[in-house]
Write a protein that holds these residues in place. Sequence first.
Motif, PDB file in Angstrom:
ATOM      1  N   PHE A 104       4.569 -94.720 -32.684  1.00 40.85           N
ATOM      2  CA  PHE A 104       4.702 -95.963 -33.438  1.00 40.85           C
ATOM      3  C   PHE A 104       3.908 -95.927 -34.733  1.00 40.85           C
ATOM      4  CE2 PHE A 104       6.824 -99.064 -30.685  1.00 40.85           C
ATOM      5  CZ  PHE A 104       6.802 -98.417 -29.462  1.00 40.85           C
ATOM      6  N   GLY A 105       4.426 -96.656 -35.720  1.00 38.29           N
ATOM      7  CA  GLY A 105       3.642 -96.933 -36.910  1.00 38.29           C
ATOM      8  C   GLY A 105       2.692 -98.087 -36.643  1.00 38.29           C
ATOM      9  N   GLN A 106       1.933 -98.456 -37.687  1.00 29.74           N
ATOM     10  CA  GLN A 106       0.884 -99.461 -37.527  1.00 29.74           C
ATOM     11  C   GLN A 106       1.422-100.883 -37.509  1.00 29.74           C
ATOM     12  OE1 GLN A 106       1.182 -97.084 -39.873  1.00 29.74           O
ATOM     13  NE2 GLN A 106      -0.808 -96.514 -40.725  1.00 29.74           N
ATOM     14  N   GLY A 107       2.669-101.047 -37.936  1.00 30.34           N
ATOM     15  CA  GLY A 107       3.259-102.379 -37.946  1.00 30.34           C
ATOM     16  C   GLY A 107       3.185-103.036 -39.311  1.00 30.34           C
ATOM     17  N   THR A 108       4.176-103.900 -39.589  1.00 32.93           N
ATOM     18  CA  THR A 108       4.200-104.729 -40.796  1.00 32.93           C
ATOM     19  C   THR A 108       4.445-106.161 -40.354  1.00 32.93           C
ATOM     20  OG1 THR A 108       5.070-102.978 -42.232  1.00 32.93           O
ATOM     21  CG2 THR A 108       5.416-105.254 -42.944  1.00 32.93           C
ATOM     22  N   ARG A 109       3.562-107.054 -40.782  1.00 28.64           N
ATOM     23  CA  ARG A 109       3.734-108.463 -40.444  1.00 28.64           C
ATOM     24  C   ARG A 109       4.627-109.108 -41.479  1.00 28.64           C
ATOM     25  NH1 ARG A 109       1.191-111.815 -37.161  1.00 28.64           N
ATOM     26  NH2 ARG A 109      -0.461-110.282 -36.811  1.00 28.64           N
ATOM     27  N   LEU A 110       5.797-109.564 -41.057  1.00 23.86           N
ATOM     28  CA  LEU A 110       6.770-110.208 -41.941  1.00 23.86           C
ATOM     29  C   LEU A 110       6.664-111.718 -41.793  1.00 23.86           C
ATOM     30  CD1 LEU A 110       9.252-110.048 -43.841  1.00 23.86           C
ATOM     31  CD2 LEU A 110      10.680-109.985 -41.783  1.00 23.86           C
TER      32      LEU A 110
ATOM     33  N   GLN B  37      -2.704-100.301 -27.224  1.00 25.57           N
ATOM     34  CA  GLN B  37      -2.634-100.783 -28.610  1.00 25.57           C
ATOM     35  C   GLN B  37      -3.949-101.410 -29.004  1.00 25.57           C
ATOM     36  OE1 GLN B  37       0.324-103.798 -29.349  1.00 25.57           O
ATOM     37  NE2 GLN B  37       0.191-103.551 -31.553  1.00 25.57           N
ATOM     38  N   THR B  38      -4.547-100.900 -30.061  1.00 24.15           N
ATOM     39  CA  THR B  38      -5.765-101.494 -30.598  1.00 24.15           C
ATOM     40  C   THR B  38      -5.416-102.296 -31.847  1.00 24.15           C
ATOM     41  OG1 THR B  38      -6.210 -99.427 -31.769  1.00 24.15           O
ATOM     42  CG2 THR B  38      -7.298 -99.726 -29.664  1.00 24.15           C
ATOM     43  N   LEU B  39      -6.375-103.103 -32.289  1.00 21.87           N
ATOM     44  CA  LEU B  39      -6.136-104.040 -33.387  1.00 21.87           C
ATOM     45  C   LEU B  39      -5.674-103.316 -34.643  1.00 21.87           C
ATOM     46  CD1 LEU B  39      -6.372-107.104 -33.678  1.00 21.87           C
ATOM     47  CD2 LEU B  39      -8.617-106.738 -34.731  1.00 21.87           C
ATOM     48  N   GLY B  40      -4.560-103.777 -35.204  1.00 22.06           N
ATOM     49  CA  GLY B  40      -4.074-103.216 -36.456  1.00 22.06           C
ATOM     50  C   GLY B  40      -3.322-101.904 -36.316  1.00 22.06           C
ATOM     51  N   GLN B  41      -3.104-101.490 -35.074  1.00 24.26           N
ATOM     52  CA  GLN B  41      -2.387-100.243 -34.835  1.00 24.26           C
ATOM     53  C   GLN B  41      -1.156-100.509 -33.984  1.00 24.26           C
ATOM     54  OE1 GLN B  41      -3.380 -97.274 -36.234  1.00 24.26           O
ATOM     55  NE2 GLN B  41      -4.942 -98.536 -37.214  1.00 24.26           N
ATOM     56  N   GLY B  42      -0.234 -99.544 -33.998  1.00 30.01           N
ATOM     57  CA  GLY B  42       0.901 -99.636 -33.107  1.00 30.01           C
ATOM     58  C   GLY B  42       0.543 -99.098 -31.738  1.00 30.01           C
ATOM     59  N   PRO B  43       1.396 -99.314 -30.754  1.00 28.43           N
ATOM     60  CA  PRO B  43       1.144 -98.775 -29.414  1.00 28.43           C
ATOM     61  C   PRO B  43       1.028 -97.253 -29.437  1.00 28.43           C
ATOM     62  CG  PRO B  43       2.918-100.404 -29.367  1.00 28.43           C
ATOM     63  CD  PRO B  43       2.638-100.124 -30.801  1.00 28.43           C
ATOM     64  N   GLU B  44       0.100 -96.726 -28.620  1.00 24.07           N
ATOM     65  CA  GLU B  44      -0.073 -95.277 -28.498  1.00 24.07           C
ATOM     66  C   GLU B  44       0.262 -94.865 -27.066  1.00 24.07           C
ATOM     67  OE1 GLU B  44      -3.681 -93.706 -31.077  1.00 24.07           O
ATOM     68  OE2 GLU B  44      -4.252 -95.496 -29.962  1.00 24.07           O
ATOM     69  N   PHE B  45       1.064 -93.832 -26.932  1.00 25.96           N
ATOM     70  CA  PHE B  45       1.508 -93.341 -25.632  1.00 25.96           C
ATOM     71  C   PHE B  45       0.325 -92.846 -24.804  1.00 25.96           C
ATOM     72  CE2 PHE B  45       4.308 -91.285 -22.655  1.00 25.96           C
ATOM     73  CZ  PHE B  45       3.666 -90.107 -22.297  1.00 25.96           C
ATOM     74  N   LEU B  46       0.295 -93.260 -23.533  1.00 26.79           N
ATOM     75  CA  LEU B  46      -0.733 -92.779 -22.613  1.00 26.79           C
ATOM     76  C   LEU B  46      -0.159 -91.863 -21.544  1.00 26.79           C
ATOM     77  CD1 LEU B  46      -2.911 -95.982 -21.940  1.00 26.79           C
ATOM     78  CD2 LEU B  46      -3.439 -94.028 -23.426  1.00 26.79           C
ATOM     79  N   THR B  47       0.881 -92.341 -20.837  1.00 22.82           N
ATOM     80  CA  THR B  47       1.424 -91.545 -19.740  1.00 22.82           C
ATOM     81  C   THR B  47       2.823 -91.999 -19.384  1.00 22.82           C
ATOM     82  OG1 THR B  47       0.931 -90.645 -17.538  1.00 22.82           O
ATOM     83  CG2 THR B  47       0.520 -92.994 -17.869  1.00 22.82           C
ATOM     84  N   TYR B  48       3.543 -91.151 -18.648  1.00 24.43           N
ATOM     85  CA  TYR B  48       4.953 -91.377 -18.321  1.00 24.43           C
ATOM     86  C   TYR B  48       5.232 -90.978 -16.885  1.00 24.43           C
ATOM     87  CZ  TYR B  48       9.876 -89.825 -18.063  1.00 24.43           C
ATOM     88  OH  TYR B  48      11.173 -89.591 -17.683  1.00 24.43           O
TER      89      TYR B  48
END
Lengths: 114, 118
Positions: A104-110, B37-48
């Motif tokens: 995933f990217g970091q996101g964009t708030r629209l 997911q931490t603040l200001g970031q997108g979700p990060e894969f952990l496990t499947y």
Amino acid sequence: DQQVKQNSPSLSVQEGRISILNCDYTNSMFDYFLWYKKYPAEGPTFLISISSIKDKNEDGRFTVFLNKSAKHLSLHIVPSQPGDSAVYFCAARYLIQGAQKLVFGQGTRLTINP
Amino acid sequence: DTGVSQNPRHKITKRGQNVTFRCDPISEHNRLYWYRQTLGQGPEFLTYFQNEAQLEKSRLLSDRFSAERPKGSFSTLEIQRTEQGDSAMYLCASSPPGGAMLAKNIQYFGAGTRLSVL
């Protein structure tokens, strides 16, 4: 090593106009690209995707464009509506040992202004 | 179709304590994923997981983290000896059985468990 980047943390658009969200990637192994939309206190919900062998996919008001040579994709929303206000995540998929992994990217708030 | 369910929605704990989160995927979805997911970031894969088998783990998943899916239905994620850096939103997703075509592999996310480590 940020393989998927959304360089605009936020975007504000007038209702009825076009919203364009951008995303860049670095890994050529990605086979699909996806956009997810997230409202507060909810999980991300799938919006639209595009295969790496296509350059455009359209679904109603949403169109995703892929420029493989530039490693760039964009999501166009037209016309923009107040309910489109959310955080949008660009994601790229690759398969490894039977697992499909999303980056995933970091996101964009629209924000859509009335 | 009740969607992906995660419990609890919020968890506050003291550093050093163990915590466990639960994820109930959409019924008949045999694939299950955990993300952080931490603040200001997108979700990060952990496990499947595919059914009960854990097929892939990220290097982000230190030895303090363990995930299980004992009967191929619900899954648990346990963090032992929590640290302040573990504070994050933990998201679970599931997808149906199918081939590599994306149309059969869309990941559906739960609302997440927000962990705060004091």
